[in-house]
Design a protein around this motif. Structure first.
Motif, short mmCIF file in Angstrom:
data_model
loop_
_atom_site.label_atom_id
_atom_site.label_comp_id
_atom_site.label_asym_id
_atom_site.label_seq_id
_atom_site.Cartn_x
_atom_site.Cartn_y
_atom_site.Cartn_z
N GLY A 118 0.80 -1.21 0.00
CA GLY A 118 0.00 0.00 0.00
C GLY A 118 0.84 1.27 0.00
O GLY A 118 0.49 2.25 -0.68
N LEU A 119 1.95 1.27 0.74
CA LEU A 119 2.75 2.48 0.90
C LEU A 119 3.90 2.59 -0.09
O LEU A 119 4.33 3.72 -0.40
N PHE A 120 4.40 1.48 -0.60
CA PHE A 120 5.59 1.53 -1.44
C PHE A 120 5.37 0.99 -2.85
O PHE A 120 5.75 1.64 -3.82
N VAL A 121 4.78 -0.19 -2.97
CA VAL A 121 4.61 -0.79 -4.29
C VAL A 121 3.59 -0.02 -5.12
O VAL A 121 3.81 0.22 -6.32
N PHE A 122 2.49 0.39 -4.50
CA PHE A 122 1.45 1.09 -5.24
C PHE A 122 1.94 2.37 -5.92
O PHE A 122 1.69 2.56 -7.12
N PRO A 123 2.66 3.28 -5.23
CA PRO A 123 3.13 4.49 -5.92
C PRO A 123 4.04 4.19 -7.11
O PRO A 123 3.91 4.81 -8.17
N GLY A 124 4.96 3.24 -6.94
CA GLY A 124 5.86 2.89 -8.03
C GLY A 124 5.12 2.26 -9.20
O GLY A 124 5.37 2.60 -10.37
N ALA A 125 4.20 1.35 -8.91
CA ALA A 125 3.43 0.69 -9.97
C ALA A 125 2.53 1.68 -10.69
O ALA A 125 2.37 1.62 -11.92
N ALA A 126 1.91 2.62 -9.94
CA ALA A 126 1.04 3.62 -10.56
C ALA A 126 1.83 4.53 -11.49
O ALA A 126 1.36 4.90 -12.58
N LEU A 127 3.05 4.91 -11.07
CA LEU A 127 3.91 5.74 -11.91
C LEU A 127 4.26 5.03 -13.21
O LEU A 127 4.14 5.59 -14.31
N VAL A 128 4.70 3.77 -13.10
CA VAL A 128 5.08 3.00 -14.28
C VAL A 128 3.87 2.79 -15.20
O VAL A 128 3.98 2.96 -16.43
N LEU A 129 2.72 2.44 -14.64
CA LEU A 129 1.52 2.18 -15.43
C LEU A 129 1.11 3.40 -16.24
O LEU A 129 0.86 3.31 -17.45
N ASN A 130 1.04 4.56 -15.60
CA ASN A 130 0.58 5.77 -16.29
C ASN A 130 1.60 6.27 -17.31
O ASN A 130 1.21 6.77 -18.38
N PRO A 240 1.20 -4.24 -17.90
CA PRO A 240 1.83 -3.87 -19.17
C PRO A 240 3.30 -4.27 -19.25
O PRO A 240 3.80 -4.52 -20.36
N LEU A 241 3.99 -4.35 -18.11
CA LEU A 241 5.37 -4.82 -18.14
C LEU A 241 5.42 -6.30 -18.47
O LEU A 241 6.30 -6.75 -19.22
N LYS A 242 4.49 -7.06 -17.91
CA LYS A 242 4.44 -8.49 -18.22
C LYS A 242 4.14 -8.73 -19.69
O LYS A 242 4.53 -9.75 -20.26
N ALA A 243 3.44 -7.77 -20.32
CA ALA A 243 3.08 -7.90 -21.73
C ALA A 243 4.12 -7.30 -22.67
O ALA A 243 3.96 -7.36 -23.89
N THR A 244 5.21 -6.73 -22.11
CA THR A 244 6.22 -6.06 -22.94
C THR A 244 7.18 -7.06 -23.56
O THR A 244 7.64 -8.00 -22.90
N ASN A 245 7.47 -6.85 -24.83
CA ASN A 245 8.45 -7.64 -25.55
C ASN A 245 9.54 -6.68 -26.02
O ASN A 245 9.43 -6.09 -27.10
N LEU A 246 10.57 -6.49 -25.22
CA LEU A 246 11.58 -5.48 -25.49
C LEU A 246 12.35 -5.79 -26.77
O LEU A 246 12.92 -6.87 -26.93
N PHE A 247 12.32 -4.83 -27.69
CA PHE A 247 12.97 -4.95 -29.00
C PHE A 247 12.47 -6.18 -29.76
O PHE A 247 13.17 -6.74 -30.61
N THR A 248 11.26 -6.64 -29.38
CA THR A 248 10.58 -7.80 -29.98
C THR A 248 11.32 -9.11 -29.75
O THR A 248 10.97 -10.13 -30.39
N ILE A 249 12.31 -9.16 -28.86
CA ILE A 249 13.05 -10.41 -28.64
C ILE A 249 13.12 -10.82 -27.17
O ILE A 249 13.36 -12.00 -26.86
N TRP A 250 12.94 -9.87 -26.23
CA TRP A 250 13.06 -10.19 -24.81
C TRP A 250 11.75 -9.89 -24.10
O TRP A 250 11.35 -8.74 -23.97
N ASN A 251 11.10 -10.96 -23.64
CA ASN A 251 9.82 -10.82 -22.94
C ASN A 251 10.07 -10.52 -21.48
O ASN A 251 10.74 -11.27 -20.78
N PHE A 252 9.49 -9.39 -21.01
CA PHE A 252 9.71 -8.96 -19.63
C PHE A 252 9.21 -9.96 -18.60
O PHE A 252 9.69 -9.98 -17.48
#
Length: 385
Positions: A118-130, A240-252
């Motif tokens: 609630g205090l730490f993961v949520f702010p970081g995840a919200a920043l990355v998501l948006n 969205p990070l789990k769905a990312t395929n970096l440079f189309t070759i590396w799945n996060f």
């Protein structure tokens, strides 16, 4: 008057009317306020460190008994952070509507997953998501790369004071190695308790003279643990990070080792599944970067303090112990990167670049200040660092 009366008169309390000697400066209100402030600041830092360590341990042990925060690389599995269903219409950002026993959604601020989330993961995840959604049309997962970079930059700015303190403590320890060696040589053949106490007293006086706090080097460790856990959870639960395929070759969402030894190792096209052989190159990029982030600062410190190390009888032994520790730590980090999601490896790679850059800038600043006859350490000390 008798002699006894005279003695009694000499022992009487003369009261406040007797002035202090001229060489004793009475404590001013400013001095008292400064002393009180130092005590308040000292206990504030202690409470902050205790809080961060408690949160780090909470987040670490929570994974052992709380099934609602299970990590799963598959989209729609484990704990996932994203937008509520239907908000964007994009499956990479909107959480699924079905609620299975192994699927838990995390879309708004809540303490139901505990204070660490609630205090730490949520702010970081919200920043990355948006951030990722705002630049979602960037090619090859570059939006994910930038989002992790921004998150890391904010974390490094917040923790820069701790990092500088740790670096400067190592700097001062290196500078006094010669003097410590002289103390050790002085009491080398003296094994009695009085000599041991005197040796310890001289060592502590030396530390006090150079403002060395032996346990200050552990401050960075107290902050590093919760920071790593925060970023690790952000990377592993953000949809969205789990769905990312970096440079189309590396799945996060995949782990390098499981992909390298998987059935698709020889695959040559990402459309047919993960190409296992490309993750070998991923490890060959990330792991050396982590190794150099530990080695280069030590080499720069050695260049700055060649004279101190040259006169130190214990310098070689201390450096060898540091090298052994670095190699062991590098091996542990290599295993963590190999067994963790690719997104975690990307974070470690960017973090290594930050560490190298920060150490190099600090190295240049210290050399420049010494050439001008000043000491960067003294300036930072005046700021409370």
């Amino acid at each position: 008057m008798s002699t006894k009366s005279a003695l009694n008169l000499g022992n009487q309390n003369l009261g406040p009317s007797v002035a202090s000697p001229f060489w004793v400066r009475p404590a001013s209100n400013k001095d008292k306020a400064k002393k009180v402030f130092k005590q308040i600041w000292k206990w504030t830092k202690i409470l902050i460190f205790i809080f961060f360590m408690t949160m780090g341990l909470w987040g670490c042990f929570q994974t052992m008994w709380d099934g609602t925060i299970t990590t799963n690389a598959t989209i729609g599995g484990g704990l996932e952070f994203g937008f509520p269903l239907g908000q964007t219409g994009d499956w990479r950002y909107d959480l699924s509507g079905s609620m299975g026993s192994q699927y838990h959604v995390f879309s708004q601020w809540t303490m139901s997953y505990g204070p660490f989330y609630g205090l730490f993961v949520f702010p970081g995840a919200a920043l990355v998501l948006n951030l990722m959604y705002a630049i979602r049309n960037w090619w090859g997962g570059l939006n994910a790369l930038l989002a992790i970079f921004i998150l890391l930059l904010i974390i490094r700015i917040i923790s820069i004071t701790i990092t500088l303190r740790s670096t400067l403590q190592n700097e001062r320890m290196t500078e006094v190695q010669g003097k410590i060696a002289e103390i050790n040589a002085k009491y080398k053949d003296l094994k009695d308790m009085a000599s041991k106490q005197k040796k310890q007293q001289e060592t502590m006086e030396l530390y006090k003279k150079y403002n060395i706090k032996p346990f200050a080097a552990f401050e960075q460790m107290f902050i590093t643990l919760p920071i790593f856990l925060i970023v690790y959870r952000v990377v592993t639960i953000c949809r969205p990070l789990k769905a990312t395929n970096l440079f189309t070759i590396w799945n996060f969402g995949l782990t390098p080792l499981s992909t390298i030894f998987g059935s698709n190792f020889a695959n040559t096209h990402p459309a047919n599944g993960p190409m296992g052989w490309t993750y070998i190159f991923f490890l060959l990029i990330v792991i050396p970067a982590q190794f150099f982030s530990m080695i280069l600062p030590q080499r720069w410190a050695k260049k700055r303090n060649r004279n101190a190390m040259a006169i130190s009888a214990k310098g070689g032994g201390r450096q060898n112990k540091m090298k052994i520790f670095q190699y062991v730590f590098a091996g542990v980090m290599a295993l963590i990167v190999a067994f963790s999601a690719v997104g975690v490896g990307v974070y470690w790679f960017l973090n290594s670049l930050f560490s190298i850059g920060q150490s190099y800038v600090l190295h240049k600043l210290i050399l420049r200040n010494r050439q001008k006859g000043g000491h960067l350490e003294d300036r930072l000390k005046s700021l409370g660092i």
